[in-house]
Design a protein around this motif. Structure first.
Motif: not given
Length: 478
Positions: A406-411, A443-447, A455-464
């Motif tokens: 979330f902080e850096y988009r691509k890590v 695999q969970l499509r969180i990243l 990096g983040r995906t659409r599911r990252s926000l809800e998970y975090y």
């Protein structure tokens, strides 16, 4: 007064106004070290002035330095109630010194949050969970880049849970934002392994462990109330066994023999059960635990301070340094299970370094009596258990990886590994363990994850944001 003379002139004037002439032992030892900019772990019983020992030299350094636009001081506590209490204690100093102090946690109103975003305070008081949210806000991260001082209060309480691992990694993420070493101060009750907790605070730098030289005087006794004839009447009235009635009667006797009493129990269920019996007996005894609303807790604290309630039944919600006025006796209902807990709780009585702390443990059966006696003896001998921080909790690692995305988009994986290895719980994190955690999140499509980056995906926000808290949910089975 020689120690206070090291502080900024405005602080010396404030101390005179408040009537503080002589520093306590912990203040004498800590103030010079913190003024030199050194990392420190302050260890002392409750009521010894640990907060002032940490904050006065930080305020002094703040006043002498060039003022920054963003947040300079971060103060982290385990409880929102502690945040509120600390704000009340430091507000006077803030007004006196021209230091803007604000609280930021889950109860902070949206309007106040907007104000803090537009015009950040000099000092934030917050919790580990709210810090997680602050680190991902684009504007708030900018405000945090000038942080110079971080204070972790009740660090022993955080270190032994996953919240501690979460906080430890969050501080390294903060380091990445500031791009410099900020001064870290830990504040702790008496513990059996101060060296490890100092490492937990910052393991890659030297930490000065500062202990009080004069332990607080304590008097603790264990009682197993014997049934009396009058207990039959109490038993019939509160619909309980004779043995329960005996314990209730003894607690009432102790409350009536003292001015203000704290009654600690180990669970909220026990708190509610005992409180209901005192209510039937029409005794002026309130109840305080974290499941009650903030308004109810504040009203209860105020009624206790004003003397409308002679006693409060509490869980760990009042075990820490929340100001509830003077207390002359602490009752522990059943064994507290830990020496550290008993010392911390009894320390709430005689909440001053010059007063003796008095406590009574009310045991419920022979096994409970024996356990309580052993814990009491060890408490009086100063033999406190060690606090063991978590080692590599991978659910925390997963959450922090998403936070970095979330902080850096691509890590870059290599950068993430180096960052986590700076935190004590993940100091021995292997590259394979990081890859396995990233593989699961992918695999969970969180990243999204490739050979070198994630990096983040659409599911990252809800998970975090759905997992900011590592406090386990309570489930009850009947």
């Amino acid at each position: 007064m020689a120690i206070f003379s090291l502080l900024h002139e405005k602080i010396r004037q404030g101390l005179k106004e408040l009537g503080f002439i002589e520093p306590t032992d912990i203040q004498t030892a800590a103030i010079p070290e913190i003024l030199k900019g050194r990392h420190a772990l302050l260890i002392a019983p409750t009521g010894i002035g640990k907060t002032e020992a940490a904050m006065l030299p930080i305020f002094s350094r703040f006043l002498e330095a060039e003022k920054k636009k963003g947040v300079t001081i971060l103060y982290i506590t385990p409880l929102r109630a502690l945040n509120r209490d600390l704000m009340q204690r430091l507000e006077w100093w803030g007004d006196k010194l021209g230091i803007r102090i604000a609280v930021r946690h889950g109860d902070t109103k949206q309007s106040e949050r907007r104000k803090q975003t537009l015009k950040p305070p000099d000092m934030f008081i917050t919790t580990p969970e709210t810090l997680q949210a602050l680190l991902t806000g684009k504007v708030l991260r900018r405000h945090l880049k000038d942080v110079e001082y971080v204070v972790v209060d009740e660090i022993h309480e955080l270190a032994e849970s996953k919240r501690g691992a979460q906080l430890s990694t969050a501080l390294e993420r903060l380091y990445a934002i500031t791009n410099k070493e900020f001064q870290r101060i830990g504040i702790s009750a008496t513990i059996g392994n101060p060296e490890e907790i100092a490492d937990f605070l910052v393991w890659h730098k030297k930490v000065n462990i500062i202990k009080t030289t004069n332990p607080k005087a304590m008097k603790i006794q264990v009682e197993y109330p014997e049934p009396k004839r009058e207990d039959r009447y109490i038993s019939a009235k509160i619909l309980s066994s004779i043995s329960v009635a005996s314990r209730v009667r003894r607690i009432v006797e102790l409350v009536k023999a003292h001015n203000r009493v704290l009654i600690f129990v180990n669970t909220r269920e026990t708190a509610e059960a005992i409180a209901s019996r005192f209510k039937i007996l029409e005794e002026p005894i309130g109840i305080h635990h974290s499941s009650l609303s903030q308004e109810v807790r504040v009203d209860t604290e105020d009624e206790f301070k004003m003397g409308k309630l002679k006693a409060l039944i509490a869980t760990s919600s009042l075990e820490l340094g929340i100001d509830i006025g003077s207390v002359d006796l602490v009752i522990q209902y059943k064994s507290p299970r830990q020496v550290l807990r008993l010392v911390q709780r009894v320390g709430r009585a005689g909440h001053s370094h010059k007063k003796e702390s008095k406590g009574v443990v009310i045991a419920t059966d022979s096994d409970d009596t024996l356990e309580s006696l052993v814990i009491t003896c060890r408490s009086l001998d100063g033999k406190v258990e060690s606090v063991k921080p978590w080692e590599k909790p991978f659910d925390v690692l997963a959450h922090q990886l998403v936070g970095l995305a979330f902080e850096y988009r691509k890590v870059k994986k290599e950068h993430a590994l180096l960052l986590f290895r700076r935190s004590y719980p993940f100091r021995e994190l292997e590259e394979e363990e990081l890859d396995e955690t990233l593989r699961l999140l992918s695999q969970l499509r969180i990243l999204w994850v490739d050979d070198d980056y994630f990096g983040r995906t659409r599911r990252s926000l809800e998970y975090y944001y759905g997992n900011l808290s590592t406090i386990p949910d309570e489930r009850k089975f009947f």
